[in-house]
Design an enzyme around this catalytic site. Structure first.
Site, PDB file in Angstrom:
ATOM      1  N   HIS A 242       0.793  -1.108   0.173  1.00  0.00           N
ATOM      2  CA  HIS A 242       0.390   0.384  -0.555  1.00  0.00           C
ATOM      3  C   HIS A 242       0.583   0.909   0.274  1.00  0.00           C
ATOM      4  CE1 HIS A 242      -3.421  -1.938   1.025  1.00  0.00           C
ATOM      5  NE2 HIS A 242      -3.086  -2.805   2.045  1.00  0.00           N
TER       6      HIS A 242
HETATM    7  C1  BDR Z   1      -3.330   0.554   4.962  1.00  0.00           C
HETATM    8  O1  BDR Z   1      -2.947   0.287   6.444  1.00  0.00           O
HETATM    9  C2  BDR Z   1      -2.000   0.010   7.180  1.00  0.00           C
HETATM   10  O2  BDR Z   1      -2.786  -1.819   7.745  1.00  0.00           O
HETATM   11  C3  BDR Z   1      -1.584  -0.025   6.065  1.00  0.00           C
HETATM   12  O3  BDR Z   1       0.025   0.039   6.628  1.00  0.00           O
HETATM   13  C4  BDR Z   1      -1.567   0.446   4.628  1.00  0.00           C
HETATM   14  O4  BDR Z   1      -1.377   2.508   5.856  1.00  0.00           O
HETATM   15  C5  BDR Z   1      -3.960  -0.347   4.107  1.00  0.00           C
HETATM   16  O5  BDR Z   1      -5.321   0.431   4.387  1.00  0.00           O
END
Ligand code: BDR
Ligand code: CA
Length: 312
Positions: A242
């Site tokens: 992400h």
């Molecule tokens: C986001 O939430 C966290 O778990 C990850 O680091 C990312 O920023 C994804 O939904």
């Protein structure tokens, strides 16, 4: 001149890879500081994890600050079920030896924006938006000084990952997200719609490991750990990276495509709390306030990432 950025983060394995990508790119990016926020795990762990990653990168002089330890109006929701107990499960880490900066992360954001020329600093939030919103509330004069915010958060077509309707970063602090999305600062959003296309498949993970350095092996081990959750949940071929999409966008915007649209945050409904109501199809006359990314060149993204990680 490298672009000046502040990374606001809750590491998190994918946050860690984003930090590494930024620190590997000093020609393009000048990381003025890293502000930790409570999110994936509590603040004491996110600030520690940020320091672990700076040391892994061989950049112990990077300034790391602790910011807010809880959302503006709600109890903290964490994501150990995804990231493990430490937030950075996977490799065996030594405790960091570099010091945490004494200043509060929010004050660092305010002071830095006030000191630098207007529109010269880009904020890169990779976690809940608590630090950024708190800075904007405490010092509204800094809002117009921000060049751009490029953040990971939200979803439209993929809807939610922490609830059926909401993505984690926005869900944890929807009031903070609302402040940021209403701030008037130019915003670029990396929602799940794009990050779920940045998947670390087996060959991509092998390529990280094949770098052979401490960084390459640590990234391979972190994504090995991180992938088990998404594989089980979505049946996907690997872990979605992400947060590194935020940094990749700063380095190679041409890898991404999206639409400039209106995005509103749901803060009232129990059922859809934290939903990013994105007017992708232009069915309202609400003013556009964000560039909402929908697609990326995933091969180009992983080529960029792997070649940059190999610089360490
Ligand atoms: C986001 O939430 C966290 O778990 C990850 O680091 C990312 O920023 C994804 O939904
Ligand atoms: Ca994150």
């Amino acid at each position: 001149m490298p672009r000046k950025i502040i990374i606001d983060t809750d590491p998190g394995q994918d946050d860690a890879v984003a930090i590494l990508l930024a620190l590997a790119s000093p020609q393009e990016l000048d990381v003025l500081g890293i502000t930790a926020v409570a999110g994936n795990v509590p603040l004491a762990l996110t600030e520690k994890n940020a320091r672990i990653i700076c040391e892994l990168a061989g950049k112990p002089n990077t300034k790391v600050f602790a910011g807010c330890d809880a959302p503006l109006k709600r109890p903290l929701v964490t994501a150990e079920h995804v990231h493990g107990k430490t937030g950075l499960d996977g490799p065996d880490w030594d405790d960091p030896t570099m010091a945490l900066q004494p200043q509060h992360g929010v004050d660092f954001i305010i002071e830095t924006l006030r000191a630098e020329p207007a529109k010269s600093i880009t904020l890169c939030p990779l976690g809940p938006l608590t630090n950024i919103a708190t800075a904007f509330e405490k010092a509204p004069d800094i809002i117009e000084k921000v060049e751009e915010i490029v953040l990971m958060g939200g979803a439209y077509f993929e809807v939610g990952n922490i609830t059926p309707a909401a993505e984690f970063n926005i869900y944890v602090d929807p009031e903070a997200a609302e402040i940021v999305f209403k701030s008037g600062v130019p915003i670029v959003v990396m929602p799940l719609d794009v990050t779920h296309k940045a998947l670390v498949t087996k060959p991509r993970n092998d390529a990280f490991r094949a770098i052979g350095s401490d960084v390459g092996i640590a990234v391979a081990e972190m994504t090995d750990f991180f992938e088990r959750f998404d594989k089980a949940k979505y049946g996907s071929s690997g872990a979605p990276l992400h947060d590194p999409t935020v940094i990749a966008y700063l380095l190679r915007p041409a890898l991404f495509s999206g639409r400039h649209i209106n995005v509103e945050i749901e803060t009232k409904s129990d059922l859809t709390l934290g939903m990013t109501v994105a007017d992708w199809w232009g069915v309202t006359d609400r003013a556009a306030n964000a560039t909402f990314i929908g697609d990326l060149d995933s091969e180009g993204f992983f080529e960029l990432l792997t070649s940059r990680l190999a610089r360490f």
